[in-house]
Design a protein around this motif. Sequence first.
Motif, PDB file in Angstrom:
ATOM      1  N   THR A 636       0.834  -1.208   0.000  1.00 44.32           N
ATOM      2  CA  THR A 636       0.000   0.000   0.000  1.00 44.32           C
ATOM      3  C   THR A 636       0.864   1.251   0.000  1.00 44.32           C
ATOM      4  OG1 THR A 636      -1.728  -1.209   1.190  1.00 44.32           O
ATOM      5  CG2 THR A 636      -1.873   1.188   1.202  1.00 44.32           C
ATOM      6  N   ALA A 637       1.982   1.205   0.703  1.00 44.23           N
ATOM      7  CA  ALA A 637       2.897   2.347   0.689  1.00 44.23           C
ATOM      8  C   ALA A 637       3.460   2.579  -0.708  1.00 44.23           C
ATOM      9  CB  ALA A 637       4.039   2.110   1.684  1.00 44.23           C
ATOM     10  N   PHE A 640       0.824   4.318  -2.653  1.00 46.01           N
ATOM     11  CA  PHE A 640       0.795   5.723  -2.235  1.00 46.01           C
ATOM     12  C   PHE A 640       1.932   6.501  -2.880  1.00 46.01           C
ATOM     13  CE2 PHE A 640       1.514   9.351   0.466  1.00 46.01           C
ATOM     14  CZ  PHE A 640       0.257   9.711   0.935  1.00 46.01           C
ATOM     15  N   GLU A 643       1.278   7.094  -6.503  1.00 44.01           N
ATOM     16  CA  GLU A 643       0.169   8.010  -6.692  1.00 44.01           C
ATOM     17  C   GLU A 643       0.536   9.439  -6.305  1.00 44.01           C
ATOM     18  OE1 GLU A 643      -3.883   9.023  -7.567  1.00 44.01           O
ATOM     19  OE2 GLU A 643      -2.433   7.524  -8.186  1.00 44.01           O
ATOM     20  N   ARG A 644       1.459   9.559  -5.339  1.00 47.86           N
ATOM     21  CA  ARG A 644       1.833  10.885  -4.837  1.00 47.86           C
ATOM     22  C   ARG A 644       3.359  11.014  -4.765  1.00 47.86           C
ATOM     23  NH1 ARG A 644      -2.602   9.154  -2.037  1.00 47.86           N
ATOM     24  NH2 ARG A 644      -4.297  10.641  -1.629  1.00 47.86           N
ATOM     25  N   ASP A 647       5.589  12.839  -1.811  1.00 46.03           N
ATOM     26  CA  ASP A 647       4.873  12.949  -0.538  1.00 46.03           C
ATOM     27  C   ASP A 647       5.684  12.242   0.547  1.00 46.03           C
ATOM     28  OD1 ASP A 647       2.971  12.662   1.631  1.00 46.03           O
ATOM     29  OD2 ASP A 647       1.422  13.222   0.175  1.00 46.03           O
ATOM     30  N   VAL A 650       5.181   8.519   3.250  1.00 49.29           N
ATOM     31  CA  VAL A 650       5.755   7.170   3.219  1.00 49.29           C
ATOM     32  C   VAL A 650       7.042   7.082   4.032  1.00 49.29           C
ATOM     33  CG1 VAL A 650       4.691   6.505   1.030  1.00 49.29           C
ATOM     34  CG2 VAL A 650       6.884   7.699   1.022  1.00 49.29           C
ATOM     35  N   ARG A 666       1.222   3.596 -12.131  1.00 53.84           N
ATOM     36  CA  ARG A 666       0.287   3.970 -11.070  1.00 53.84           C
ATOM     37  C   ARG A 666      -1.095   3.375 -11.289  1.00 53.84           C
ATOM     38  NH1 ARG A 666      -2.717   8.209 -12.935  1.00 53.84           N
ATOM     39  NH2 ARG A 666      -3.372   8.697 -10.815  1.00 53.84           N
ATOM     40  N   ALA A 702      -1.933   4.991   4.994  1.00 55.63           N
ATOM     41  CA  ALA A 702      -1.421   4.888   3.624  1.00 55.63           C
ATOM     42  C   ALA A 702      -2.531   4.561   2.629  1.00 55.63           C
ATOM     43  CB  ALA A 702      -0.335   3.818   3.553  1.00 55.63           C
ATOM     44  N   LYS A 704      -5.444   5.905   2.483  1.00 61.93           N
ATOM     45  CA  LYS A 704      -6.418   6.981   2.619  1.00 61.93           C
ATOM     46  C   LYS A 704      -7.220   7.226   1.345  1.00 61.93           C
ATOM     47  CE  LYS A 704      -4.692  11.149   2.885  1.00 61.93           C
ATOM     48  NZ  LYS A 704      -3.878  12.302   3.342  1.00 61.93           N
ATOM     49  N   ASP A 705      -6.714   6.800   0.178  1.00 63.90           N
ATOM     50  CA  ASP A 705      -7.493   6.933  -1.055  1.00 63.90           C
ATOM     51  C   ASP A 705      -8.843   6.232  -0.932  1.00 63.90           C
ATOM     52  OD1 ASP A 705      -5.985   8.555  -2.641  1.00 63.90           O
ATOM     53  OD2 ASP A 705      -4.950   6.946  -3.689  1.00 63.90           O
TER      54      ASP A 705
END
Length: 987
Positions: A636-637, A640, A643-644, A647, A650, A666, A702, A704-705
């Motif tokens: 999942t990290a 993330f 996707e970002r 950021d 992570v 992605r 992580a 949160k989407d």
Amino acid sequence: MHREDGPSAQPHIPEPRTPDPSDNDGDLRFSVLGPVRAWRSGQALPPGSPQQRALLAALLLREGRTATAAELIDAIWGEDPPSQALAAVRTYASRLRKILDPGVLVSESGGYAVRIPADALDLQVAQELVAEAEKARAGGDRCQARVLINKSLGLWDGEPLASVPGPYAETQRARLEEWHLQLLENRLELDLDVGCHAEAVSELTALTAAHPLRERLRELLMLALYRSGRQAEALAVYADTRRLLADELGVDPRPELSALQQRILQADAELARPAEQPAPTTTQPARPAQLPATVSDFTGRATFVRELGHRLASAEGAVMAVSALAGIGGVGKTTLAVHVAHEAKPHFPDGQLYVDLQGAGHRAAEPETVLGAFLRALGTADAAIPDTLDERAALFRSLLDGRRVLVLLDNARDAAQIRPLLPGTAGCAALVTSRVRMVDLAGAHLVDLDVMSPDEALRLFTRIVGEERVTAEREAALDVVAACGFLPLAIRIAASRLAARRTWTVSVLAAKLADERRRLDELQAGDLAVKATFELGYGQLEPAQARAFRLLGLADGPDISLTAAAAALGLPEHDTEDLLEALVDTSLLESAAPGRYRFHDLVRLYARACAERDEQPPAEREAALSRLLDFYLATTARVFALERPGDRLVDHLASTVYEGLAFTDRHEALDWLYREANCVLACARQSFVGTRLRRAVDLLWAAKDLAESGANSKQYESTALAARDAARASGDAHAEGRVRTALTNVHLVAGRYEQADEEARTARELATRAQDRAPLYWADNDQGIAAAATGRYEEAEQHLVNAAERARADGHLPGAASALCNLSRVHLFLGRTTDAIDLARQGVAIYDKLGLTVRLANGRYALGVALTEANRTAEALEQLAAALQIFIKDRQRLWEGTTHFRIAQAHLNVRKPAQAAQHAEQALASGYMGGERMRAGILTTLGEALHALGQTDRARALWQEALAHYEQTGARDAERLKALLTPAAAA
């Protein structure tokens, strides 16, 4: 803001397309349903002058008939041709011959003709599709008719005969435009016939604005609104129409429209029922056939088969049949129910639905989730599925009304779970299995299923093992089935293992079963009988298989992927797959899909009991769950991070031993996250204990989407609440601070700003106490959003300035960009429009530099809002449209709807109410950030757009609904709504 203050398929509206030249194997193709054009082998041919196109159009529209020179001159120039008109016609014809194939443009009888196959001209293709659609509709196949009309509409590419001069083109253009409008009306009528009324409202709103005097469109809009539960708006449309016709034409509405109004006033039940249920928009069949395969060796139960078969057949009469089978686990309830359901299929030609309700496990299936799956199977698009349980149940019953469908509800927890899932109308039937006797299920025919008789048990054993082996050792076979407690599942497991081992005799198996140490002590009572049957299969597993069985049974979640299973077991994937397939062969595990596996709920309970009893050392149980959590957190990290980019979140997550999956892009990463959402959240919830607590909270953060996707928001919220309670109970300020940060986001998405502010304040205090820097940025950012949403603008500004400074200090550039975009909104509220635009542009520049996508969409959204406030509408719409495309592509349904709302506001600013109304309707259909407060804002904007279009009654109905929300919450917008609703404002 990045967490907004305030995603049923749409009816298919085909994108304009030009005819594909490749469709005709390199031959010429022509179009007139748009600009007049010609292609050969995919290459556009030079169109020539407007008069040359007018000549070509006139010949194409004659469909092979000859046009004289005089007719062509009149078509191109009308009553005032030039002196050299005939020479000009000949020149245009000569030029066309040079670019067209030989024999296409022919001269005869002093005139010209174009000779091409029917499928070479888009108009003729469209006419043929419409003719086929009319045949399908006359034959009762509305779904096919709708598909065909959509194909016909897909051939249009803007205004027909665009920019072609001459009186003939003008006449034909008007004719084709009217035909196009008729096709749209027919398609929309079919949309309503197949149940897509909620999605049709947006298009009908736009069309009635563009064609206000077209009564048929008004009639369809009234019907669509009524079937969408918007009765007040439907009646308001009639009032608007009556007033408009009186003012403009001095006439009353046509009788059909008046009759529809009366039926709406009377709440006519027939009016609310579509003529036909929606056709599936995916590959799912219109008539679901979901029954699992019946076993080929089904044995015995003849009395029950006759009894249940008779009850199901009675559903064709005046009442809906409900039969409920009860019995202990492993007694064969599902096998019997599936067999009976297959036997009864001829009585239910409209389909059969099936679901495993997982009633024997810790987490039984939620009725609203099951109804969502049933509605999809019946052809309802995702966007058309209501949110609440009651609405889904009502729609489900409506779809089944008048149809003959069998619903098999397997493994139910209790009567309360299945009541919303019952059809409720004559012609349908429900067959229910459960471990409990449903005496509180009104009107149900109850069947208590006991174990098999010795003769039935022996016959089942014989059919699996083989006649020859059993006949030779009949007494041993009787010992085997007796040791199985005559439970069908136990007999099937034992017999299957024996059948797979040709070197074993029946006596060998009987001797194994005679050892009671191999079985649970309480063989004859309840679940213990079921566990005894599982003990038979488990005892025959190889050590590695038994370990896999025990450890995988520990994991929560509806199923498990091969990669996740490999992580839990600490083995390579190929070794894991061999073990899992061996477990599938023993019936201790099910193959849910390629690469995915699941336990029957009772088998999972037994596997856990085995783990507690047999797993040595005991710490290996905790190690397996820790490895699984590591897998989900690390993967999942990675999602993330893809996707970002940039950021720093992570970097603040707990470290993992397992590296997680790697993704090529992605989109692949997001596909994994949404596919594994249930398993990820189940793993997190299961891990809110001991040393796994902090990693589980980080997994939630992580992921949160999932909170913003719409599809998983409720499950995410319930998991976050469980995490908060666990962290608080353990006294872990570090974990509690982080989970409260995740909960803040949940509240912001739902528009619960006071709760969001409180959670953020608590998160800040906890993070400070725990010396955890990560939540501090988010606390400032989130408190800024909440403060702005509740009118505390100076406080909001300070929080967001702090958030931006913290983000820069931490090297968290996306965080700084987010704070800047949110600060942009605060400056708008404070009247600093120029500063707001500048701040949003700074945020967009950071996102763009980092190569972000969804966050870039958030930035463009913020910039679009600021530009709208500055009345720079063209620039605003460009930014909002770019944001919308990203949100759609990334399946951010709530952001998609919210952006439609902002586009509606921008259109309204430049007095384009028709476009504003259409986008506002799309916002309502898609879902939106900000909860009920945002809905009230959308209703207000939609009302303003409709008011500008002269639909004042419908506008007032929308404003009154919005006002009710504002008054309930004490929002400051209530006064503005009251002003809009005053007679002076309405005038």
